[in-house]
Design a protein around this motif. Sequence first.
Motif, PDB file in Angstrom:
ATOM      1  N   SER A 198       3.168   0.035   3.127  1.00 16.78           N
ATOM      2  CA  SER A 198       2.193  -1.049   3.015  1.00 16.78           C
ATOM      3  C   SER A 198       2.738  -2.408   3.433  1.00 16.78           C
ATOM      4  O   SER A 198       2.055  -3.417   3.277  1.00 16.78           O
ATOM      5  CB  SER A 198       1.708  -1.155   1.562  1.00 16.78           C
ATOM      6  OG  SER A 198       2.791  -1.430   0.680  1.00 16.78           O
ATOM      7  N   TRP A 223      -3.144   5.969   8.139  1.00 17.76           N
ATOM      8  CA  TRP A 223      -2.288   5.007   7.426  1.00 17.76           C
ATOM      9  C   TRP A 223      -2.391   5.318   5.940  1.00 17.76           C
ATOM     10  O   TRP A 223      -3.479   5.294   5.362  1.00 17.76           O
ATOM     11  CB  TRP A 223      -2.773   3.592   7.729  1.00 17.76           C
ATOM     12  CG  TRP A 223      -1.880   2.488   7.218  1.00 17.76           C
ATOM     13  CD1 TRP A 223      -0.686   2.599   6.596  1.00 17.76           C
ATOM     14  CD2 TRP A 223      -2.149   1.089   7.330  1.00 17.76           C
ATOM     15  NE1 TRP A 223      -0.176   1.375   6.295  1.00 17.76           N
ATOM     16  CE2 TRP A 223      -1.051   0.425   6.736  1.00 17.76           C
ATOM     17  CE3 TRP A 223      -3.201   0.350   7.861  1.00 17.76           C
ATOM     18  CZ2 TRP A 223      -0.991  -0.958   6.656  1.00 17.76           C
ATOM     19  CZ3 TRP A 223      -3.127  -1.026   7.787  1.00 17.76           C
ATOM     20  CH2 TRP A 223      -2.035  -1.679   7.190  1.00 17.76           C
ATOM     21  N   LEU A 225      -1.350   4.644   1.963  1.00 18.68           N
ATOM     22  CA  LEU A 225      -0.862   3.732   0.931  1.00 18.68           C
ATOM     23  C   LEU A 225      -0.715   4.502  -0.374  1.00 18.68           C
ATOM     24  O   LEU A 225      -1.569   5.310  -0.726  1.00 18.68           O
ATOM     25  CB  LEU A 225      -1.844   2.573   0.713  1.00 18.68           C
ATOM     26  CG  LEU A 225      -2.266   1.752   1.931  1.00 18.68           C
ATOM     27  CD1 LEU A 225      -3.211   0.634   1.491  1.00 18.68           C
ATOM     28  CD2 LEU A 225      -1.056   1.175   2.657  1.00 18.68           C
ATOM     29  N   ARG A 226       0.358   4.227  -1.088  1.00 18.08           N
ATOM     30  CA  ARG A 226       0.553   4.870  -2.385  1.00 18.08           C
ATOM     31  C   ARG A 226      -0.358   4.276  -3.452  1.00 18.08           C
ATOM     32  O   ARG A 226      -0.805   4.985  -4.362  1.00 18.08           O
ATOM     33  CB  ARG A 226       2.009   4.732  -2.829  1.00 18.08           C
ATOM     34  CG  ARG A 226       2.982   5.564  -2.014  1.00 18.08           C
ATOM     35  CD  ARG A 226       4.416   5.237  -2.379  1.00 18.08           C
ATOM     36  NE  ARG A 226       5.364   6.094  -1.689  1.00 18.08           N
ATOM     37  CZ  ARG A 226       6.671   5.906  -1.689  1.00 18.08           C
ATOM     38  NH1 ARG A 226       7.186   4.860  -2.339  1.00 18.08           N
ATOM     39  NH2 ARG A 226       7.473   6.733  -1.040  1.00 18.08           N
ATOM     40  N   ARG A 227      -0.608   2.989  -3.362  1.00 15.05           N
ATOM     41  CA  ARG A 227      -1.435   2.328  -4.369  1.00 15.05           C
ATOM     42  C   ARG A 227      -2.894   2.745  -4.246  1.00 15.05           C
ATOM     43  O   ARG A 227      -3.353   3.141  -3.176  1.00 15.05           O
ATOM     44  CB  ARG A 227      -1.312   0.807  -4.254  1.00 15.05           C
ATOM     45  CG  ARG A 227       0.059   0.294  -4.672  1.00 15.05           C
ATOM     46  CD  ARG A 227       0.115  -1.216  -4.707  1.00 15.05           C
ATOM     47  NE  ARG A 227       1.404  -1.652  -5.223  1.00 15.05           N
ATOM     48  CZ  ARG A 227       1.682  -1.813  -6.515  1.00 15.05           C
ATOM     49  NH1 ARG A 227       0.739  -1.587  -7.410  1.00 15.05           N
ATOM     50  NH2 ARG A 227       2.872  -2.206  -6.914  1.00 15.05           N
ATOM     51  N   VAL A 230      -6.192  -1.500  -1.623  1.00 20.41           N
ATOM     52  CA  VAL A 230      -5.555  -2.176  -0.503  1.00 20.41           C
ATOM     53  C   VAL A 230      -4.673  -3.321  -0.985  1.00 20.41           C
ATOM     54  O   VAL A 230      -3.607  -3.590  -0.431  1.00 20.41           O
ATOM     55  CB  VAL A 230      -6.632  -2.699   0.475  1.00 20.41           C
ATOM     56  CG1 VAL A 230      -5.986  -3.490   1.593  1.00 20.41           C
ATOM     57  CG2 VAL A 230      -7.429  -1.548   1.038  1.00 20.41           C
ATOM     58  N   THR A 233      -2.142  -5.715   1.161  1.00 25.49           N
ATOM     59  CA  THR A 233      -1.599  -5.031   2.333  1.00 25.49           C
ATOM     60  C   THR A 233      -1.861  -5.785   3.627  1.00 25.49           C
ATOM     61  O   THR A 233      -1.004  -5.844   4.520  1.00 25.49           O
ATOM     62  CB  THR A 233      -2.192  -3.607   2.431  1.00 25.49           C
ATOM     63  OG1 THR A 233      -1.835  -2.875   1.263  1.00 25.49           O
ATOM     64  CG2 THR A 233      -1.676  -2.882   3.672  1.00 25.49           C
ATOM     65  N   GLN A 253      -6.077  -4.798   9.877  1.00 25.52           N
ATOM     66  CA  GLN A 253      -7.358  -4.703   9.185  1.00 25.52           C
ATOM     67  C   GLN A 253      -8.487  -4.418  10.179  1.00 25.52           C
ATOM     68  O   GLN A 253      -9.373  -3.599   9.921  1.00 25.52           O
ATOM     69  CB  GLN A 253      -7.648  -5.982   8.413  1.00 25.52           C
ATOM     70  CG  GLN A 253      -8.949  -5.931   7.617  1.00 25.52           C
ATOM     71  CD  GLN A 253      -9.207  -7.205   6.837  1.00 25.52           C
ATOM     72  OE1 GLN A 253      -8.400  -8.133   6.904  1.00 25.52           O
ATOM     73  NE2 GLN A 253     -10.284  -7.249   6.102  1.00 25.52           N
ATOM     74  N   LEU A 263      -7.571   4.895   6.907  1.00 27.73           N
ATOM     75  CA  LEU A 263      -6.743   4.403   5.807  1.00 27.73           C
ATOM     76  C   LEU A 263      -6.981   5.254   4.568  1.00 27.73           C
ATOM     77  O   LEU A 263      -8.114   5.411   4.110  1.00 27.73           O
ATOM     78  CB  LEU A 263      -7.081   2.937   5.512  1.00 27.73           C
ATOM     79  CG  LEU A 263      -6.277   2.251   4.410  1.00 27.73           C
ATOM     80  CD1 LEU A 263      -4.801   2.196   4.774  1.00 27.73           C
ATOM     81  CD2 LEU A 263      -6.805   0.846   4.173  1.00 27.73           C
ATOM     82  N   THR A 265      -5.835   5.761   0.583  1.00 29.13           N
ATOM     83  CA  THR A 265      -5.187   5.082  -0.547  1.00 29.13           C
ATOM     84  C   THR A 265      -4.904   6.060  -1.682  1.00 29.13           C
ATOM     85  O   THR A 265      -5.490   7.142  -1.763  1.00 29.13           O
ATOM     86  CB  THR A 265      -6.068   3.942  -1.073  1.00 29.13           C
ATOM     87  OG1 THR A 265      -7.313   4.477  -1.511  1.00 29.13           O
ATOM     88  CG2 THR A 265      -6.320   2.900   0.004  1.00 29.13           C
ATOM     89  N   THR A 299       8.657   3.072   3.946  1.00 28.48           N
ATOM     90  CA  THR A 299       8.486   2.851   2.514  1.00 28.48           C
ATOM     91  C   THR A 299       9.559   1.942   1.935  1.00 28.48           C
ATOM     92  O   THR A 299       9.777   1.929   0.718  1.00 28.48           O
ATOM     93  CB  THR A 299       8.484   4.204   1.776  1.00 28.48           C
ATOM     94  OG1 THR A 299       9.650   4.954   2.140  1.00 28.48           O
ATOM     95  CG2 THR A 299       7.257   5.018   2.156  1.00 28.48           C
ATOM     96  N   ALA A 407       0.798  -7.128  -5.848  1.00 31.74           N
ATOM     97  CA  ALA A 407       0.069  -6.083  -5.131  1.00 31.74           C
ATOM     98  C   ALA A 407      -1.067  -5.488  -5.946  1.00 31.74           C
ATOM     99  O   ALA A 407      -1.775  -4.616  -5.475  1.00 31.74           O
ATOM    100  CB  ALA A 407       1.047  -4.981  -4.722  1.00 31.74           C
TER     101      ALA A 407
END
Length: 438
Positions: A198, A223, A225-227, A230, A233, A253, A263, A265, A299, A407
């Motif tokens: 991210s 793409w 993202l672990r979270r 967004v 990011t 974006q 994307l 998440t 990461t 974040a």
Amino acid sequence: MSNLPVVVIGAGPQGLAVAAHLLERGIEPLVLEAGTGPAAAVADWGHVRLFSAWPELVDAAAGRLLAGTGWVAPATGYPIGSQWISRYLAPLAEALGDRVRYGTTVTGVGRKGRDRLVDAGRGEQPFTVHVDVDGTEERIDARAVIDASGTWSTPNPLGADGLCALGEKAAAGFLSYRIPDFHDAARFAGKHTVVVGSGHSAATAVNELTRVAKQHPDTRVTWVLRRGNVGNTFGGGTADELPERGALGARAQKSVEAGIVDLVTGFRVERIDTTDTGAILISEDGRALPEADLVVALTGFRPDLSFLSEVRLELDATLQAPVRIAAEVDPNVHSCGSVRATGAADLAQPEKDFYLVGAKSYGRAPTFLAMTGYEQVRSVVAELAGDHEAAARIDLVLPDTGVCGGAGLFDDPSGAKGGACCAPAPTLLQIGRAPVNA
């Protein structure tokens, strides 16, 4: 010990700047570099363009040293890594001459005749730096040690628990832990590339893949993202005081909004299955991404502390950064532009005259600017020279990212409690949930 050099570990941007500041203060440096040339880590990402402009990439003391050789500082523009080396870092290393030793790997640092347990007379003993030079062991005595070795050699694994995911080592042939050179578009055209991460590196990779996908519409980009949201990011956009840094997230974006990039998440890699042609990422909740021809794992990095086991360090338990700066650089709380610059007092360790500077001083925190390191170096060298007034002074105000507040909560899918508070929160128009393999 005044006749001994100050040993600097790493001949990267900060390590070479340390040497320039030491020379300016009349102190002899010895820079030890494991690579075969200056800025070996930068050379690995020499194809990547920096978002810092030239004036922010040249240390003041280094510039003064180089001016004496007839060197002229680049005034404008945003170099790629190889240009940073050829136009500044390599000339600086050349000016330092044999004070920089290449092919020299530091394997340990301690106090001469004192292991970690011994208090008596510890501060009066020189440091002993153990090195490996082409398989030959050597010992170097030093009056002080400044570790500017960075974190490039120790990237974080894909596993969401901070350890390798199941099958990660077996999938090595389909993984890259660095930003690939996307100038070879044929390597990615018509294929599926997954980017995990991210930060700015991930946004850079996504933007380069978008360029390939526009030329070759059958190219797929995912793409991850672990979270659960967004968050920040996409960065601060036009509110970022480093315009090219803000533009990175804004372009990424747009790629998501245009449907060029899918994307995903809340995807935390637990397992990687491999086939003859690619890798399949599987999350902790059982989701599986479509098979990827290449997985780009961006990461973050972590400091290598293995050769510092005999040095008394006071590091934050979470970030592995010096405790006095950890709260400032914690990505759960701050973005890199919302922190203050740090100096010798923040970086000092229980081991007298030992300092971590540069990216390594941020531990696992994901964001670091060259100008931050240059200010650290100026202050630390002033302290070693006995100029406590200059060491205590902070001469740098960091450019704000336009993002603050961290974040967001890790498991908050709405993002309502995280993201930007200094600029409008980015609007997400497409978040994909990848199909589950049958």
